[in-house]
Design a protein around this motif. Structure first.
Motif, PDB file in Angstrom:
ATOM      1  N   THR A   1      48.508  44.975  43.274  1.00 53.85           N
ATOM      2  CA  THR A   1      48.518  45.353  41.864  1.00 53.85           C
ATOM      3  C   THR A   1      47.387  44.652  41.117  1.00 53.85           C
ATOM      4  O   THR A   1      46.675  45.269  40.310  1.00 53.85           O
ATOM      5  N   ILE A   2      47.217  43.367  41.386  1.00 48.92           N
ATOM      6  CA  ILE A   2      46.137  42.609  40.754  1.00 48.92           C
ATOM      7  C   ILE A   2      44.787  43.199  41.134  1.00 48.92           C
ATOM      8  O   ILE A   2      43.925  43.440  40.275  1.00 48.92           O
ATOM      9  N   ILE A   3      44.574  43.442  42.420  1.00 50.65           N
ATOM     10  CA  ILE A   3      43.300  43.984  42.906  1.00 50.65           C
ATOM     11  C   ILE A   3      43.003  45.327  42.250  1.00 50.65           C
ATOM     12  O   ILE A   3      41.852  45.623  41.895  1.00 50.65           O
ATOM     13  N   THR A   4      44.031  46.149  42.079  1.00 53.22           N
ATOM     14  CA  THR A   4      43.859  47.465  41.474  1.00 53.22           C
ATOM     15  C   THR A   4      43.370  47.371  40.038  1.00 53.22           C
ATOM     16  O   THR A   4      42.567  48.199  39.587  1.00 53.22           O
ATOM     17  N   HIS A   5      43.803  46.345  39.329  1.00 50.81           N
ATOM     18  CA  HIS A   5      43.566  46.304  37.887  1.00 50.81           C
ATOM     19  C   HIS A   5      42.480  45.333  37.422  1.00 50.81           C
ATOM     20  O   HIS A   5      42.053  45.419  36.266  1.00 50.81           O
ATOM     21  N   VAL A   6      42.030  44.396  38.252  1.00 46.95           N
ATOM     22  CA  VAL A   6      41.010  43.453  37.781  1.00 46.95           C
ATOM     23  C   VAL A   6      39.615  43.947  38.148  1.00 46.95           C
ATOM     24  O   VAL A   6      39.433  44.670  39.128  1.00 46.95           O
ATOM     25  N   HIS A   7      38.631  43.520  37.371  1.00 50.34           N
ATOM     26  CA  HIS A   7      37.233  43.864  37.647  1.00 50.34           C
ATOM     27  C   HIS A   7      36.712  42.915  38.719  1.00 50.34           C
ATOM     28  O   HIS A   7      36.813  41.686  38.571  1.00 50.34           O
ATOM     29  N   PRO A   8      36.136  43.452  39.806  1.00 45.84           N
ATOM     30  CA  PRO A   8      35.736  42.592  40.929  1.00 45.84           C
ATOM     31  C   PRO A   8      34.597  41.636  40.630  1.00 45.84           C
ATOM     32  O   PRO A   8      34.397  40.673  41.382  1.00 45.84           O
ATOM     33  N   VAL A   9      33.846  41.877  39.544  1.00 50.24           N
ATOM     34  CA  VAL A   9      32.747  40.970  39.188  1.00 50.24           C
ATOM     35  C   VAL A   9      33.136  40.102  38.000  1.00 50.24           C
ATOM     36  O   VAL A   9      33.054  38.880  38.043  1.00 50.24           O
ATOM     37  N   GLU A  10      33.600  40.731  36.927  1.00 51.04           N
ATOM     38  CA  GLU A  10      33.958  39.976  35.724  1.00 51.04           C
ATOM     39  C   GLU A  10      35.122  39.021  35.976  1.00 51.04           C
ATOM     40  O   GLU A  10      35.240  37.977  35.330  1.00 51.04           O
ATOM     41  N   GLU A  11      36.006  39.409  36.888  1.00 55.24           N
ATOM     42  CA  GLU A  11      37.147  38.557  37.237  1.00 55.24           C
ATOM     43  C   GLU A  11      37.130  38.283  38.737  1.00 55.24           C
ATOM     44  O   GLU A  11      38.143  38.375  39.432  1.00 55.24           O
ATOM     45  N   SER A  12      35.944  37.912  39.212  1.00 56.50           N
ATOM     46  CA  SER A  12      35.737  37.763  40.661  1.00 56.50           C
ATOM     47  C   SER A  12      36.617  36.674  41.259  1.00 56.50           C
ATOM     48  O   SER A  12      37.105  36.819  42.390  1.00 56.50           O
ATOM     49  N   ASP A  13      36.847  35.578  40.545  1.00 54.03           N
ATOM     50  CA  ASP A  13      37.682  34.499  41.088  1.00 54.03           C
ATOM     51  C   ASP A  13      39.071  35.010  41.439  1.00 54.03           C
ATOM     52  O   ASP A  13      39.598  34.730  42.524  1.00 54.03           O
ATOM     53  N   VAL A  14      39.651  35.767  40.513  1.00 52.40           N
ATOM     54  CA  VAL A  14      40.988  36.307  40.741  1.00 52.40           C
ATOM     55  C   VAL A  14      40.945  37.378  41.826  1.00 52.40           C
ATOM     56  O   VAL A  14      41.820  37.430  42.693  1.00 52.40           O
ATOM     57  N   ALA A  15      39.932  38.241  41.789  1.00 49.70           N
ATOM     58  CA  ALA A  15      39.829  39.312  42.786  1.00 49.70           C
ATOM     59  C   ALA A  15      39.708  38.741  44.197  1.00 49.70           C
ATOM     60  O   ALA A  15      40.375  39.208  45.130  1.00 49.70           O
ATOM     61  N   ILE A  16      38.867  37.729  44.359  1.00 51.63           N
ATOM     62  CA  ILE A  16      38.695  37.106  45.675  1.00 51.63           C
ATOM     63  C   ILE A  16      39.999  36.465  46.127  1.00 51.63           C
ATOM     64  O   ILE A  16      40.451  36.657  47.270  1.00 51.63           O
ATOM     65  N   ALA A  17      40.614  35.703  45.238  1.00 55.56           N
ATOM     66  CA  ALA A  17      41.870  35.024  45.584  1.00 55.56           C
ATOM     67  C   ALA A  17      42.957  36.028  45.961  1.00 55.56           C
ATOM     68  O   ALA A  17      43.713  35.817  46.921  1.00 55.56           O
ATOM     69  N   ALA A  18      43.034  37.137  45.220  1.00 59.85           N
ATOM     70  CA  ALA A  18      44.053  38.146  45.506  1.00 59.85           C
ATOM     71  C   ALA A  18      43.813  38.806  46.860  1.00 59.85           C
ATOM     72  O   ALA A  18      44.754  39.036  47.629  1.00 59.85           O
ATOM     73  N   HIS A  19      42.553  39.118  47.176  1.00 59.71           N
ATOM     74  CA  HIS A  19      42.232  39.698  48.481  1.00 59.71           C
ATOM     75  C   HIS A  19      42.574  38.722  49.610  1.00 59.71           C
ATOM     76  O   HIS A  19      43.115  39.122  50.654  1.00 59.71           O
TER      77      HIS A  19
END
Length: 213
Positions: free
Chosen positions: A122-140
């Motif tokens: 759900t997080i990966i679907t909704h966050v921007h992979p660059v603007e919120e890269s820290d969260v995107a990386i952690a979620a992946h």
């Protein structure tokens, strides 16, 4: 019209609920998590109207959370997600994503890996992979670990690949190394111990090179 995507969204939650008695404390916790995730989806897709202060949706979600045991740490985390949604601009995940990560991590630590994986997706679907890269990386990375733990090795590998790709785009060497370690675990799980050792050696060498730059 029947919407297949909608019917399969958060499927691990429906599967878990079907296996529990509706009088069980665990049922109330899973149910509360599900309605919070669906509220996040609605807030992203429908905007502020989905979380209007006098809306039935928010009230029903808050009621589901209140049915959880008072001392349950997940209850406080889910409450914080709803509170952040009510005070954030529609679609702005900056305040919501870290709280969802905390929820996913709580499930993860409780060995509820499929539920945790759904939260991370759900997080990966909704966050921007660059603007919120820290969260995107952690979620992946967390998604990959959860999938690895349930034996979904191909899917776990794809998640570690995605983490590495986002980390590479933003020059996050730590994220790249963690993804490499994830791939090493998968290689070991597949019986390729020499391959796992090579991946770990490469990760160590890269970390050392980064340290002395």
């Amino acid at each position: 019209m029947f919407n297949r995507a909608e019917s399969t969204r958060h499927l691990p939650y429906f599967t878990e609920l079907a296996a529990l008695d509706d009088g069980d404390v665990a049922w109330r916790s899973v149910s509360a998590g599900l309605v919070v995730l669906r509220l996040v989806d609605a807030w992203i897709e429908e905007g502020a109207a989905a979380v209007a202060a006098d809306g039935w949706g928010v009230r029903s979600v808050e009621a589901a959370i209140e049915e959880m045991p008072a001392g349950d740490i997940v209850r406080a985390v889910l409450t914080s997600v709803v509170d952040a949604i009510k005070t954030s601009s529609a679609g702005d995940m900056h305040a919501i994503a870290p709280r969802l990560m905390a929820y996913g991590r709580a499930l993860d630590l409780d060995a509820k890996w499929l539920l945790a994986a759904d939260v991370y997706e759900t997080i990966i679907t909704h966050v921007h992979p660059v603007e919120e890269s820290d969260v995107a990386i952690a979620a992946h990375l967390r998604l990959g670990t959860c999938l690895y733990k349930v034996g979904a090795l191909d899917e776990a590998s794809a998640s570690f690949d995605a983490a590495s790709a986002v980390a590479s785009d933003v020059d996050d060497m730590f994220g790249i190394l963690r993804a490499q370690i994830g791939h090493a675990k998968i290689a070991h799980a597949r019986g390729n111990t020499p391959g796992a050792e090579r991946l770990l050696d490469a990760a160590i060498a890269a970390a050392e090179a980064k340290r002395w730059k």
